[in-house]
Design an enzyme around this catalytic site. Structure first.
Site, PDB file in Angstrom:
ATOM      1  N   ASN A  11      36.541  -4.484 -26.207  1.00  0.00           N
ATOM      2  CA  ASN A  11      36.869  -4.941 -24.289  1.00  0.00           C
ATOM      3  C   ASN A  11      38.807  -4.445 -24.686  1.00  0.00           C
ATOM      4  O   ASN A  11      39.641  -3.913 -25.599  1.00  0.00           O
ATOM      5  CB  ASN A  11      36.656  -5.196 -23.678  1.00  0.00           C
ATOM      6  CG  ASN A  11      37.227  -7.229 -24.505  1.00  0.00           C
ATOM      7  OD1 ASN A  11      38.736  -7.067 -24.319  1.00  0.00           O
ATOM      8  ND2 ASN A  11      36.568  -8.096 -24.685  1.00  0.00           N
ATOM      9  N   PHE A  22      41.353 -18.686 -18.720  1.00  0.00           N
ATOM     10  CA  PHE A  22      41.638 -17.365 -18.022  1.00  0.00           C
ATOM     11  C   PHE A  22      40.218 -16.630 -16.895  1.00  0.00           C
ATOM     12  O   PHE A  22      39.035 -16.705 -17.593  1.00  0.00           O
ATOM     13  CB  PHE A  22      42.733 -16.276 -18.720  1.00  0.00           C
ATOM     14  CG  PHE A  22      43.670 -16.562 -19.236  1.00  0.00           C
ATOM     15  CD1 PHE A  22      44.055 -17.573 -19.973  1.00  0.00           C
ATOM     16  CD2 PHE A  22      44.524 -15.725 -18.322  1.00  0.00           C
ATOM     17  CE1 PHE A  22      45.409 -18.083 -20.176  1.00  0.00           C
ATOM     18  CE2 PHE A  22      45.595 -15.813 -19.103  1.00  0.00           C
ATOM     19  CZ  PHE A  22      46.466 -16.984 -19.725  1.00  0.00           C
TER      20      PHE A  22
END
Ligand code: CTP
Length: 406
Positions: A212, A325
């Site tokens: 990613n 997160f």
């Protein structure tokens, strides 16, 4: 012990200069980054080359020899240092400093620095007891300079008395003590904080992978902030192009499986785990041992789930603080809350990665910090480094309030 501590050693001219070479060697061995600056008289005793070899850095002695045109060397070094040591310090340099005289590179830098300055005198016993020297030392004490007292013994001039430069081992021990006691007052001192950062790479074959866009900037900022707040910081990092943060132990990993192993091995004695990494949720079911050749027509890669590291940590949790997160593109806070609960977290830092000031590769971020106790604190757009410190400080404050309430 002195990892990444920046020490500027100012060497002035006395017979004890040879001991300063040993001091540089010992400071460097302890992990410090040492820069050496010499007066002309010091160079009569030992050449700059010895100091250059021991420190593996350029040695500075000429105020007007600017090695880097981008900076003014004596100001740059004055700003760079965490600690400045003058060793050996002659009666002459002590006199100049006490009177604000700046007539060479050493004295100019000493006036320019705002770092702590330690002075290690070395001279003949009668010079050390001379009223003018005693007066100058007293004045420098008043001005906030710290002295490493000379020891007693045989002096090069044939006298026996006080005036020998303190032994390098002793000076190094004092420096180590100074950095430790500074850290003892910091809020995360003595606590281990584990931070994950960056992307993971899931291999398809020897030349290809699934990954990613994470650059690791937020995680690295969190690690820097944790270290600055005194934590024993461990950064478990996927492949990123960032320099290793100072004072942080870095474990490099590639895949989600490797990250999981690394985090597990650091988990038991951790005070806090912050999972900033963008872990791949899927990986190729099969890693081809050889480069896959193209075929006519389309192709498919079958993917399987990776382990959800954070969720597993939540299940294994003893008394660690778990901070996750959540990167979302819509309903950020709502989805964030869901992850906070489902992964058994203490805090979650939610960011909407579609915000122009947030997301992968940006130097700024906009987040909301949620806690299991109902904290809901938005943070406006700001540099990731600044934000990281504010987030950790908020968590530290929340935790001390919680302990107070109990
Ligand atoms: N995380 C993890 N292991 C995974 C996936 C995610 O530890 N295999 C962690 C991340 O490091 C982050 C948190 O879980 O702290 C949330 O990650 P995010 O990608 O936002 O969410 P996911 O849980 O993967 O959920 P979804 O992709 O469905 O939004």
């Amino acid at each position: 012990m002195l990892d990444n501590k920046k020490i500027l050693l100012c060497v002035t001219g006395g017979i004890a200069v040879y001991k300063a070479v040993a001091l540089v060697s010992k400071l460097s061995q302890a992990g410090a980054d040492v820069r050496v600056m010499m007066t002309e008289s010091a160079m009569e005793f030992v050449t700059p080359l010895s100091f250059q070899a021991m420190s593996r850095n350029d040695v500075y002695f000429d105020t007007f020899d600017e090695k880097d045109s981008q900076v003014i060397a004596h100001i740059d070094l004055a700003d760079w240092a965490d600690l400045v040591i003058v060793a050996p310090a002659t009666a002459n340099v002590i006199g100049k400093l006490a009177n604000g005289i700046a007539d060479n590179m050493v004295t100019t830098t000493l006036l320019a620095t705002t770092a702590e300055v330690w002075i290690a005198p070395a001279m003949n016993v009668h010079m050390y007891e001379n009223k003018a020297v005693v007066r100058n030392i007293a004045r420098l004490h008043e001005d906030g300079y710290r002295f490493i007292e000379p020891s007693e013994g045989f002096l090069a001039c044939g006298y026996v008395g006080k005036g020998r430069l303190e032994e390098p081992e002793k000076i190094v021990a004092l420096v180590q003590e100074r950095f430790q006691s500074k850290r003892a007052h910091l809020p995360l001192s003595g606590k281990k904080v584990v931070i994950t950062a960056g992307p993971t790479r899931e291999r398809i074959d020897p030349v290809r992978y699934v990954s990613n866009f994470s650059t690791g900037k937020m995680g690295y900022a969190m690690a820097e902030a944790a270290a600055a707040l005194g934590a024993d910081t461990v950064l478990i990092s996927g492949p990123v192009g960032l320099p290793k943060p100072a004072g942080v132990r870095v474990i490099d990993i590639e895949s989600a499986a490797e990250m999981f192993e690394a985090v597990k091995s650091e988990y038991d004695d951790a005070y806090m785990v912050v999972k900033s990494a963008a872990v791949a949720d899927y990986r190729p079911k099969e890693i081809h041992p050889q480069k896959m050749k193209k075929q006519s027509g389309d192709s498919n890669i079958e993917l399987e789930r990776t382990v959800d590291i954070l969720k597993t940590l939540g299940e294994m949790k003893a008394d660690q603080l778990l901070v996750g997160f959540a990167a979302e593109t819509q309903h950020a806070v709502e989805y964030g809350k869901g992850k906070l609960e489902s992964k058994n977290l203490d805090y979650i830092i939610v960011n909407d990665v579609t915000d122009p000031d947030a997301g992968f590769g940006k130097d700024t971020n906009v987040v909301t910090l949620l806690s299991k106790n109902g904290l809901h604190q938005p943070f406006q757009a700001m540099p990731k480094k600044e934000l990281a410190t504010l987030l950790l400080e908020t968590i530290i404050r929340e935790e001390s309030d919680t302990i107070h309430d109990r």
